[in-house]
Structure formats: C-alpha cells, structure tokens
Write a protein that holds these residues in place. Structure first.
Motif, PDB file in Angstrom:
ATOM      1  N   ARG A 142       2.627  -2.805   4.044  1.00 41.91           N
ATOM      2  CA  ARG A 142       2.148  -2.376   2.765  1.00 41.91           C
ATOM      3  C   ARG A 142       1.508  -1.107   2.799  1.00 41.91           C
ATOM      4  N   ALA A 143       1.773  -0.108   2.022  1.00 44.47           N
ATOM      5  CA  ALA A 143       0.965   0.918   1.672  1.00 44.47           C
ATOM      6  C   ALA A 143       0.238   1.186   0.567  1.00 44.47           C
ATOM      7  N   GLY A 144      -0.787   1.716   0.690  1.00 46.82           N
ATOM      8  CA  GLY A 144      -1.890   1.849  -0.833  1.00 46.82           C
ATOM      9  C   GLY A 144      -2.564   0.806  -0.997  1.00 46.82           C
ATOM     10  N   THR A 145      -3.003   0.392  -2.217  1.00 43.97           N
ATOM     11  CA  THR A 145      -3.862  -0.399  -2.411  1.00 43.97           C
ATOM     12  C   THR A 145      -3.264  -2.005  -2.428  1.00 43.97           C
ATOM     13  N   LEU A 146      -3.841  -2.787  -1.855  1.00 37.30           N
ATOM     14  CA  LEU A 146      -3.673  -4.380  -1.714  1.00 37.30           C
ATOM     15  C   LEU A 146      -3.975  -5.183  -3.010  1.00 37.30           C
ATOM     16  N   ALA A 147      -2.888  -5.810  -3.291  1.00 36.36           N
ATOM     17  CA  ALA A 147      -3.280  -6.574  -4.745  1.00 36.36           C
ATOM     18  C   ALA A 147      -3.499  -8.209  -4.213  1.00 36.36           C
ATOM     19  N   ASP A 148      -2.868  -8.533  -3.322  1.00 34.71           N
ATOM     20  CA  ASP A 148      -3.005  -9.904  -2.902  1.00 34.71           C
ATOM     21  C   ASP A 148      -4.365 -10.323  -2.511  1.00 34.71           C
ATOM     22  N   SER A 149      -5.009 -11.340  -2.692  1.00 38.36           N
ATOM     23  CA  SER A 149      -6.213 -11.934  -2.246  1.00 38.36           C
ATOM     24  C   SER A 149      -6.213 -13.120  -1.265  1.00 38.36           C
ATOM     25  N   ASP A 150      -4.874 -13.686  -1.246  1.00 35.13           N
ATOM     26  CA  ASP A 150      -4.491 -14.741  -0.258  1.00 35.13           C
ATOM     27  C   ASP A 150      -3.940 -14.180   0.778  1.00 35.13           C
ATOM     28  N   VAL A 151      -4.106 -13.089   1.243  1.00 39.63           N
ATOM     29  CA  VAL A 151      -3.318 -12.712   2.697  1.00 39.63           C
ATOM     30  C   VAL A 151      -4.361 -12.033   3.250  1.00 39.63           C
ATOM     31  N   VAL A 152      -4.111 -12.056   4.871  1.00 41.64           N
ATOM     32  CA  VAL A 152      -4.984 -11.326   5.703  1.00 41.64           C
ATOM     33  C   VAL A 152      -4.412 -10.031   6.075  1.00 41.64           C
ATOM     34  N   ALA A 153      -5.106  -9.213   5.957  1.00 46.96           N
ATOM     35  CA  ALA A 153      -4.693  -7.567   6.195  1.00 46.96           C
ATOM     36  C   ALA A 153      -5.130  -6.766   7.356  1.00 46.96           C
ATOM     37  N   LYS A 154      -4.324  -6.290   7.944  1.00 46.34           N
ATOM     38  CA  LYS A 154      -4.746  -5.203   9.249  1.00 46.34           C
ATOM     39  C   LYS A 154      -4.501  -3.900   8.936  1.00 46.34           C
ATOM     40  N   ARG A 155      -5.418  -3.015   8.814  1.00 43.15           N
ATOM     41  CA  ARG A 155      -5.102  -1.503   8.760  1.00 43.15           C
ATOM     42  C   ARG A 155      -4.395  -0.960   9.837  1.00 43.15           C
ATOM     43  N   VAL A 156      -3.352  -0.321   9.764  1.00 40.36           N
ATOM     44  CA  VAL A 156      -2.610   0.092  11.189  1.00 40.36           C
ATOM     45  C   VAL A 156      -2.301   1.673  11.081  1.00 40.36           C
ATOM     46  N   GLY A 157      -2.611   2.543  10.345  1.00 41.92           N
ATOM     47  CA  GLY A 157      -2.822   3.744   9.911  1.00 41.92           C
ATOM     48  C   GLY A 157      -2.545   4.379   8.688  1.00 41.92           C
ATOM     49  N   GLY A 158      -2.392   5.536   8.448  1.00 43.12           N
ATOM     50  CA  GLY A 158      -2.570   6.186   7.251  1.00 43.12           C
ATOM     51  C   GLY A 158      -1.406   7.229   7.106  1.00 43.12           C
ATOM     52  N   ILE A 159      -0.972   7.253   5.637  1.00 38.54           N
ATOM     53  CA  ILE A 159       0.072   8.260   5.355  1.00 38.54           C
ATOM     54  C   ILE A 159      -0.343   9.494   4.548  1.00 38.54           C
ATOM     55  N   SER A 160      -0.373  10.488   5.088  1.00 35.86           N
ATOM     56  CA  SER A 160      -0.927  11.825   4.251  1.00 35.86           C
ATOM     57  C   SER A 160       0.193  12.232   3.098  1.00 35.86           C
ATOM     58  N   CYS A 161      -0.304  12.494   1.975  1.00 41.40           N
ATOM     59  CA  CYS A 161       0.521  12.906   1.013  1.00 41.40           C
ATOM     60  C   CYS A 161       0.300  14.408   0.371  1.00 41.40           C
ATOM     61  N   LYS A 162       1.273  14.858  -0.189  1.00 36.68           N
ATOM     62  CA  LYS A 162       1.109  16.213  -1.074  1.00 36.68           C
ATOM     63  C   LYS A 162       1.696  16.027  -2.485  1.00 36.68           C
ATOM     64  N   LEU A 163       1.191  17.124  -3.149  1.00 37.95           N
ATOM     65  CA  LEU A 163       1.763  17.351  -4.528  1.00 37.95           C
ATOM     66  C   LEU A 163       2.705  18.613  -4.343  1.00 37.95           C
ATOM     67  N   VAL A 164       4.071  18.192  -4.842  1.00 40.42           N
ATOM     68  CA  VAL A 164       5.108  19.049  -4.577  1.00 40.42           C
ATOM     69  C   VAL A 164       5.837  19.479  -5.984  1.00 40.42           C
ATOM     70  N   ALA A 165       6.817  20.560  -5.792  1.00 36.02           N
ATOM     71  CA  ALA A 165       7.517  20.782  -6.779  1.00 36.02           C
ATOM     72  C   ALA A 165       8.786  21.787  -6.353  1.00 36.02           C
ATOM     73  N   SER A 166       9.559  21.895  -7.055  1.00 33.30           N
ATOM     74  CA  SER A 166      10.755  22.810  -6.655  1.00 33.30           C
ATOM     75  C   SER A 166      10.258  24.204  -6.759  1.00 33.30           C
ATOM     76  N   PRO A 167      10.839  25.265  -6.165  1.00 34.65           N
ATOM     77  CA  PRO A 167      10.588  26.619  -6.450  1.00 34.65           C
ATOM     78  C   PRO A 167      11.162  26.970  -7.857  1.00 34.65           C
TER      79      PRO A 167
END
Length: 307
Positions: A142-167
């Motif tokens: 899963r990417a982003g904010t985690l909603a579940d409280s009844d799961v165990v989570a391990k961070r494995v990395g990160g994804i960079s983002c950009k704001l984009v548009a067409s020319p």
C-alpha cells in the motif's frame, strides 16, 4: 491429528467462513469442509457452527483455536529451521496497487519467484483496499496513508511525485505558480487533498475539477489529453515526461515523498515469505534511489528489520 486440518480450521476461524479460507489456502471449498469434518470427528466436538453467512466458533472452537494456532506456528518455525537457507515454499498471496504494478512491483515478484522456485506467488492487482483476512491475502502493498488499525505495517520505500500538465494545457491556461493558484485550475482528482512542501512546512490544497479516478494511469492519460493538472507519482508519469506529453509544473513547491508499506494481518509470528518480500522491496526501492549503484540486485536483498 493432521497439521493441514489444524491450519484449515484456524483459517476458517480467523476469516469467518469456508469461502475466504479456501481462497487463502488455495484449495476448494469442499476440501476445506472435508478437513473440518475430519478434525471435528477426531476431537469428538463441534468447533464451528455453519450458517448461510459463514461460520461461527462454538465455545469449544474458541478454546481450541488458540491451541491450534500455536501448534501451526510452531510447526511452521520447525519447517523453516530445516529448509535450506533462503529457500521458501508454499503460497504467497499478495494484493498490489494496479496503478504502479506494471512499472515496478512486477519485476520484484518475478525476481523473487526466480530466487525461490518452490514458492507459488499469486498477485492480485487492484486499486481498492482489500480486507486481508476475509479476502485471504498474506499481505498487501500500500502507498500513502494507512487507514487500517488492525494490521501490522512495514515501510519498504517511498515514491516521489510531481505536479504535471500537458504542454497544450499550459499554453491555453497557464501554470500555477503557488499552491493558492491551484484553485483557479482544472484539477484531475485522485485524492481529495494535495500536499506541497514550502521550505520545511507542508501546505495542503483542496483542488477542484470535473474529472476524477482512483487509478493513476487513467489520470495521467487525462492530463496528457489536456483536461487539467495532475498530482501523480513519478513511476506513472516518467514515460509521459520523457516523450514530452506531460511537463512538470510548479516545481518550486516539491511534493512530499509517499511512503510504501507492506501490511499483513496482526500475528506474533509473521510468515517468513512476507518478511523476505519486504527485503526484496527494500532492495528495489534502494536501487531506484541510487540507480547508478549497479551492485544492488533484487536477487540478493540486503538485511533489513523484519515485520
């Protein structure tokens, strides 16, 4: 007493029915029913009360479930102890975001399958948030904010983002210069709020638009068609940026890196196959972060804290 019968009973008890347990175990519902009947016959007690909506534990079933679960865990630990180092067997069922799977996660699973030829990998690509227990998954990415409280989570990395548009969009409508300018533009909505970094502060914007989707690939195509500006991960937009179909905009305000987690059902002893998947993913994201490091390879993941 057959260990597979015990394991089947625990899966039915935890998932709440024969059908989800069958999906999780990768066997037929009739096989699950036969195993339960055999176990109850050997014990001489009813463990589950079957209904049209699922299966509920009887009083005896509640008591026996904890003992059965502990036994299954001990047997799994014993099996791992005698297997060749690094060898994995069994079945790994994992839910993966559809948007990013073709760009990144497919290669990770393929490399893991090559490294562990006795391991069966079943990957389901979807952008909905699955219920790990009832849907029968060992884990999910899963990417982003985690909603579940009844799961165990391990961070494995990160994804960079950009704001984009067409020319074309930029030529016709201009480009926002600050986060406040975004409300004057058509936004392609995948999230209700967009966040930007302003030095050491995070600025949150509520964009407005007439096109929305829960799939990043669909939003990228809409952006390339000139429908508006989009807030998207690099793994979705890289090809569009390389071809010139999209251009980065408002680059003075970078977007926070989105965390990627592996989540699993809560248990004191996580399956080794899930721990190894985390290692492969950590190695893959490290390689993305340092693409010039040719010595990093997914088949030899570095040591990392287990879930």
């Amino acid at each position: 007493m057959d260990i597979e019968d015990l394991r089947t009973f625990v899966e039915v008890a935890d998932s709440g029915g024969v059908s989800p347990a069958a999906r999780r175990l990768g066997i037929s519902k009739s096989m699950v029913s036969r195993r339960l009947t055999r176990l109850e016959g050997e014990l001489g007690v009813q463990l589950l009360a079957r209904t049209t909506r699922g299966a509920n534990l009887t009083e005896a079933g509640v008591t026996f479930r904890d003992y059965a679960a502990k036994t299954c865990v001990e047997i799994e630990i014993a099996r791992e102890a005698v297997l060749p180092e690094g060898d994995l067997r069994g079945r790994l069922r994992v839910a993966i975001p559809l948007t990013w799977a073709p760009m990144h996660f497919v290669s990770v699973l393929a490399d893991m399958a090559r490294r562990h030829p006795q391991l069966q990998i079943h990957a389901e690509y979807c952008d909905r948030q699955v219920d790990l227990v009832s849907d029968g998954f060992d884990c999910a990415i899963r990417a982003g904010t985690l909603a579940d409280s009844d799961v165990v989570a391990k961070r494995v990395g990160g994804i960079s983002c950009k704001l984009v548009a067409s020319p074309d969009y930029v030529r016709l409508h201009g480009s926002p210069e600050t986060p406040d300018d975004i409300t004057n533009h058509q936004a392609l909505l995948g999230a209700e709020a967009w966040r930007f970094m302003d030095d050491d502060k995070i600025v949150t914007v509520q964009p407005q638009g007439r096109f929305s989707s829960n799939n990043g690939a669909a939003i990228a195509k809409a952006a390339a068609a000139g429908l508006g500006i989009a807030w998207l991960p690099d793994c979705v937009t890289n090809m569009y940026l390389a071809s010139g179909a999209l251009v980065p905009i408002m680059t003075r305000y970078p977007l926070p890196v989105g965390d990627v987690h592996v989540v699993r059902p809560s248990s004191p002893h996580p399956p080794r196959k899930v721990r190894i998947l985390c290692e492969f993913l950590i190695a893959s994201f490290e390689r993305l972060r340092n693409p010039s490091d040719a010595e990093v390879h997914l088949a030899t993941p570095p040591s990392a804290p287990f879930l």
